[in-house]
Design a protein around this motif. Structure first.
Motif, short mmCIF file in Angstrom:
data_model
loop_
_atom_site.label_atom_id
_atom_site.label_comp_id
_atom_site.label_asym_id
_atom_site.label_seq_id
_atom_site.Cartn_x
_atom_site.Cartn_y
_atom_site.Cartn_z
N GLN A 63 0.83 -1.21 0.00
CA GLN A 63 0.00 0.00 0.00
C GLN A 63 0.87 1.26 0.00
OE1 GLN A 63 -3.21 0.50 -0.36
NE2 GLN A 63 -3.81 -1.64 -0.37
N ASP A 64 1.91 1.26 0.82
CA ASP A 64 2.80 2.42 0.91
C ASP A 64 3.52 2.68 -0.40
OD1 ASP A 64 2.08 2.76 3.53
OD2 ASP A 64 3.90 1.86 4.37
N MET A 65 3.80 1.63 -1.15
CA MET A 65 4.53 1.78 -2.40
C MET A 65 3.63 2.14 -3.57
SD MET A 65 7.36 -1.24 -2.37
CE MET A 65 8.00 -0.63 -3.92
N GLY A 66 2.33 2.07 -3.40
CA GLY A 66 1.38 2.29 -4.50
C GLY A 66 1.62 3.57 -5.26
N ASP A 67 1.73 4.70 -4.58
CA ASP A 67 1.93 5.99 -5.25
C ASP A 67 3.27 6.03 -5.99
OD1 ASP A 67 -0.50 6.90 -4.34
OD2 ASP A 67 0.35 7.94 -2.61
N ASP A 68 4.31 5.45 -5.41
CA ASP A 68 5.62 5.42 -6.06
C ASP A 68 5.56 4.60 -7.35
OD1 ASP A 68 6.66 6.91 -3.98
OD2 ASP A 68 7.42 5.14 -2.91
N ILE A 69 4.86 3.49 -7.32
CA ILE A 69 4.74 2.62 -8.49
C ILE A 69 3.96 3.33 -9.59
CG2 ILE A 69 3.71 0.49 -9.35
CD1 ILE A 69 4.37 -0.73 -6.56
N ILE A 70 2.85 3.96 -9.25
CA ILE A 70 2.03 4.67 -10.24
C ILE A 70 2.83 5.81 -10.86
CG2 ILE A 70 0.02 6.16 -10.52
CD1 ILE A 70 -1.38 4.33 -8.44
N SER A 71 3.56 6.56 -10.06
CA SER A 71 4.37 7.66 -10.56
C SER A 71 5.45 7.17 -11.52
CB SER A 71 5.01 8.40 -9.38
OG SER A 71 5.86 9.41 -9.84
N ALA A 72 6.13 6.10 -11.16
CA ALA A 72 7.20 5.57 -12.01
C ALA A 72 6.63 5.02 -13.32
CB ALA A 72 7.96 4.47 -11.27
N LEU A 73 5.50 4.33 -13.26
CA LEU A 73 4.88 3.81 -14.48
C LEU A 73 4.42 4.95 -15.39
CD1 LEU A 73 2.79 0.83 -13.10
CD2 LEU A 73 4.79 0.70 -14.59
N SER A 74 3.86 5.99 -14.80
CA SER A 74 3.41 7.15 -15.58
C SER A 74 4.58 7.81 -16.29
CB SER A 74 2.71 8.14 -14.66
OG SER A 74 2.35 9.29 -15.36
N LYS A 75 5.67 7.99 -15.58
CA LYS A 75 6.87 8.60 -16.16
C LYS A 75 7.41 7.76 -17.32
CE LYS A 75 9.86 10.06 -13.18
NZ LYS A 75 10.97 10.11 -12.20
N ASP A 76 7.47 6.44 -17.12
CA ASP A 76 7.97 5.56 -18.17
C ASP A 76 7.05 5.55 -19.40
OD1 ASP A 76 10.15 4.92 -16.64
OD2 ASP A 76 9.45 2.91 -16.09
N LEU A 77 5.75 5.58 -19.15
CA LEU A 77 4.80 5.59 -20.26
C LEU A 77 4.93 6.88 -21.07
CD1 LEU A 77 2.48 4.29 -21.79
CD2 LEU A 77 0.91 5.31 -20.13
N LYS A 78 5.07 8.01 -20.39
CA LYS A 78 5.26 9.29 -21.10
C LYS A 78 6.51 9.27 -21.95
CE LYS A 78 2.74 12.23 -17.88
NZ LYS A 78 2.81 13.30 -16.88
N LYS A 79 7.61 8.74 -21.41
CA LYS A 79 8.86 8.65 -22.18
C LYS A 79 8.67 7.78 -23.41
CE LYS A 79 12.14 9.10 -18.36
NZ LYS A 79 13.17 8.36 -17.59
N ALA A 80 8.00 6.65 -23.25
CA ALA A 80 7.80 5.73 -24.37
C ALA A 80 6.93 6.38 -25.45
CB ALA A 80 7.16 4.44 -23.88
N LEU A 81 5.89 7.08 -25.05
CA LEU A 81 5.01 7.74 -26.03
C LEU A 81 5.73 8.87 -26.75
CD1 LEU A 81 1.64 7.83 -24.04
CD2 LEU A 81 2.23 6.34 -25.98
N LYS A 82 6.56 9.62 -26.04
CA LYS A 82 7.33 10.70 -26.66
C LYS A 82 8.29 10.14 -27.70
CE LYS A 82 7.07 14.22 -23.07
NZ LYS A 82 7.82 15.01 -22.08
N ARG A 83 8.91 9.01 -27.39
CA ARG A 83 9.84 8.38 -28.35
C ARG A 83 9.12 7.94 -29.62
NH1 ARG A 83 12.11 3.96 -24.94
NH2 ARG A 83 11.34 5.07 -23.17
N LYS A 84 7.83 7.63 -29.50
CA LYS A 84 7.04 7.20 -30.66
C LYS A 84 6.44 8.39 -31.41
CE LYS A 84 7.45 2.77 -30.17
NZ LYS A 84 8.05 1.93 -31.17
N GLY A 85 6.74 9.61 -30.93
CA GLY A 85 6.27 10.80 -31.62
C GLY A 85 4.95 11.37 -31.12
N TRP A 86 4.42 10.85 -30.07
CA TRP A 86 3.19 11.35 -29.50
C TRP A 86 3.46 12.62 -28.71
CZ3 TRP A 86 -1.60 8.30 -28.64
CH2 TRP A 86 -1.64 7.15 -29.43
N LYS A 87 2.50 13.51 -28.69
CA LYS A 87 2.60 14.71 -27.87
C LYS A 87 1.98 14.40 -26.52
CE LYS A 87 2.54 17.98 -31.64
NZ LYS A 87 1.88 19.14 -32.23
N VAL A 88 2.81 14.53 -25.50
CA VAL A 88 2.35 14.19 -24.14
C VAL A 88 2.57 15.37 -23.23
CG1 VAL A 88 2.67 12.59 -22.22
CG2 VAL A 88 3.00 11.78 -24.56
N LYS A 89 1.57 15.66 -22.42
CA LYS A 89 1.68 16.77 -21.46
C LYS A 89 2.35 16.31 -20.22
CE LYS A 89 -2.41 19.15 -23.03
NZ LYS A 89 -3.69 19.70 -22.65
#
Length: 89
Positions: A63-89
């Motif tokens: 439970q304590d790690m939940g926010d850290d995991i969500i934040s890290a996954l969000s950051k990684d997803l944004k990086k992956a989408l940017k590499r594919k040419g998507w515009k991400v906020k």
């Protein structure tokens, strides 16, 4: 993803000690059936029993790690989408 590993110390359900030794001569194919001996009180306990006895501590850590995991996954997803040419906020 950043390293999000964490160790949860497992304690003996009888005395609370966190030091165990593994019973020698066990079949290593079945990790869940391995048995451990508490260094303080000498109680023998299986890995499944030890995990079950510490489930509240394990769940609290997850439970304590939940926010850290969500934040890290969000950051990684944004990086992956940017590499594919998507515009991400």
């Amino acid at each position: 993803m950043d390293d999000l590993s964490v160790q949860v110390p497992l304690s003996c359900p009888t005395c609370g000690c966190t030091e165990f030794s593994e019973v020698s001569g066990q079949d290593q194919d079945s990790a869940d059936e391995r048995r451990f001996i508490c260094a303080h009180c000498g109680v023998a306990i299986s890995r499944d029993q030890l995990t079950e006895a510490n489930s509240a501590s394990i769940d609290a850590t997850i439970q304590d790690m939940g926010d850290d995991i969500i934040s890290a996954l969000s950051k990684d997803l944004k990086k992956a989408l940017k590499r594919k040419g998507w515009k991400v906020k």
